[in-house]
Enzyme design. Structure first.
Site, PDB file in Angstrom:
ATOM      1  CG  ASN A   1      -1.757   1.214   1.382  1.00 38.56           C
ATOM      2  OD1 ASN A   1      -1.803   2.034   0.463  1.00 38.56           O
ATOM      3  ND2 ASN A   1      -2.436   1.342   2.506  1.00 38.56           N
TER       4      ASN A   1
ATOM      5  CE  LYS B   1      -0.212   3.098   4.813  1.00 39.81           C
ATOM      6  NZ  LYS B   1      -0.109   3.157   6.254  1.00 39.81           N
TER       7      LYS B   1
ATOM      8  CG  HIS C   1      -5.807   1.714   5.197  1.00 45.50           C
ATOM      9  ND1 HIS C   1      -5.400   2.635   6.129  1.00 45.50           N
ATOM     10  CD2 HIS C   1      -4.772   0.853   5.024  1.00 45.50           C
ATOM     11  CE1 HIS C   1      -4.160   2.341   6.504  1.00 45.50           C
ATOM     12  NE2 HIS C   1      -3.755   1.269   5.845  1.00 45.50           N
TER      13      HIS C   1
ATOM     14  CD  GLU D   1      -2.988   5.316   6.756  1.00 45.92           C
ATOM     15  OE1 GLU D   1      -2.982   5.368   5.509  1.00 45.92           O
ATOM     16  OE2 GLU D   1      -2.051   4.830   7.423  1.00 45.92           O
TER      17      GLU D   1
ATOM     18  CD  GLU E   1      -3.385  -2.558   7.214  1.00 47.09           C
ATOM     19  OE1 GLU E   1      -2.277  -2.769   6.737  1.00 47.09           O
ATOM     20  OE2 GLU E   1      -4.013  -1.501   7.033  1.00 47.09           O
TER      21      GLU E   1
ATOM     22  N   GLY F   1       2.486   2.141  10.838  1.00 44.78           N
ATOM     23  CA  GLY F   1       3.432   3.252  10.723  1.00 44.78           C
ATOM     24  C   GLY F   1       4.118   3.624  12.019  1.00 44.78           C
TER      25      GLY F   1
ATOM     26  CB  SER G   1       5.291  -1.945  12.043  1.00 49.33           C
ATOM     27  OG  SER G   1       4.861  -0.620  12.296  1.00 49.33           O
TER      28      SER G   1
END
Ligand code: 13P
Length: 255
Positions: A9, A11, A98, A100, A170, A176, A216
């Site tokens: 991904n 992003k 996702h 985010e 996730e 991250g 991560s």
């Protein structure tokens, strides 16, 4: 036998030329180094997609995915991209839900159920993301949060459509941050997800569902994570921006 997948991904990273250069490195390395049946999926920003699909021709171990698609078929939704448009340039996968998108763009399970329907209706394969925040884990409601995300996001599908999904677990606290879920923590949730799928559909559907871990993930921790019985690959953020790291993660599944 369910598929082993490592999805990158990107992003909102890499301009057009940078993206094409990275993808070219990835396809070449995959051709030379991947000896198993695992599949690489590269999920880029929209602007790269058409070119990446062209570049992926002849590399059957590399697929291309988008990171989002709108829930409507078409219409007055300035700035949005539809599932049909993605399909029309040859995109195969689309990340939906996702964290985010949930966090910064207010995407709810209800909205994501619609996005999933529209993506499937346009013959895209959703990579449907679920996962709890740190606060939810610390309050010990993480199993319920994940169960709700499944029930409200994708369990309205019939078994034939559910079988087209990839699920990605996730944990938000691992994204991250450099803090990976331990292989035991990840396996515990993956087994729970598979158990919920079996209860909703049947054991065969559950056994055939690819469930990815994201957060991560890197070439160092991937071997232990991917050795777990219910972890079928990864959804990779930061490490997918380096061809060597991404392909090293993919190599974990080499025959
Ligand atoms: P990182 O690998 O950078 O933690 O990101 C994970 C992720 O969000 C993939 O979708």
């Amino acid at each position: 036998m369910r598929k082993k997948i490592v999805a990158g991904n990107w992003k909102m990273n890499l301009d057009y030329n940078e993206g094409l250069a990275l993808f070219s490195e990835i396809t070449n390395m995959v051709k030379d180094e991947i000896t198993g049946k695992q599949q690489a999926v590269v999920c880029s920003p929209f602007i790269h997609l058409h070119s990446l699909v062209q570049m992926a021709k002849g590399y059957d171990k590399v697929s291309v995915g988008a990171q989002n698609a709108h829930q409507a078929e078409s219409g007055a939704y300035t700035g949005e991209v539809s599932a049909k448009m993605l399909k029309s340039v040859g995109v195969e996968y689309v990340i939906l839900g996702h964290s985010e998108r949930r966090q910064y763009f207010g995407e709810t399970n209800e909205l994501l159920a619609k996005k999933t329907d529209t993506a499937l209706a346009n013959d895209l394969k959703p990579i449907f993301c679920i996962g709890e925040t740190l606060q939810e884990r610390e309050s010990n409601v993480h199993f319920q949060v994940i169960k709700d995300q499944l029930i409200e996001g994708v369990f309205h599908l019939d078994a034939a459509n559910f079988a087209k999904l990839v699920i990605a677990y996730e944990p938000v606290w691992a994204i991250g941050t450099g803090v990976t879920a331990s292989s035991d923590q990840a396996q515990e949730i993956h087994a729970f997800i598979r158990k919920e799928i079996a209860a909703k559909y049947n054991q065969q559907v559950a056994d055939d569902t690819t469930i990815l871990y994201g957060g991560s993930c890197n070439p160092k921790n991937a071997p232990e994570l991917f050795a777990q019985a219910d972890i079928d690959g990864g959804l990779i953020g930061g490490a997918s921006l380096k061809s060597r790291d991404f392909v090293d993660i993919l190599r974990v599944f080499n025959a």
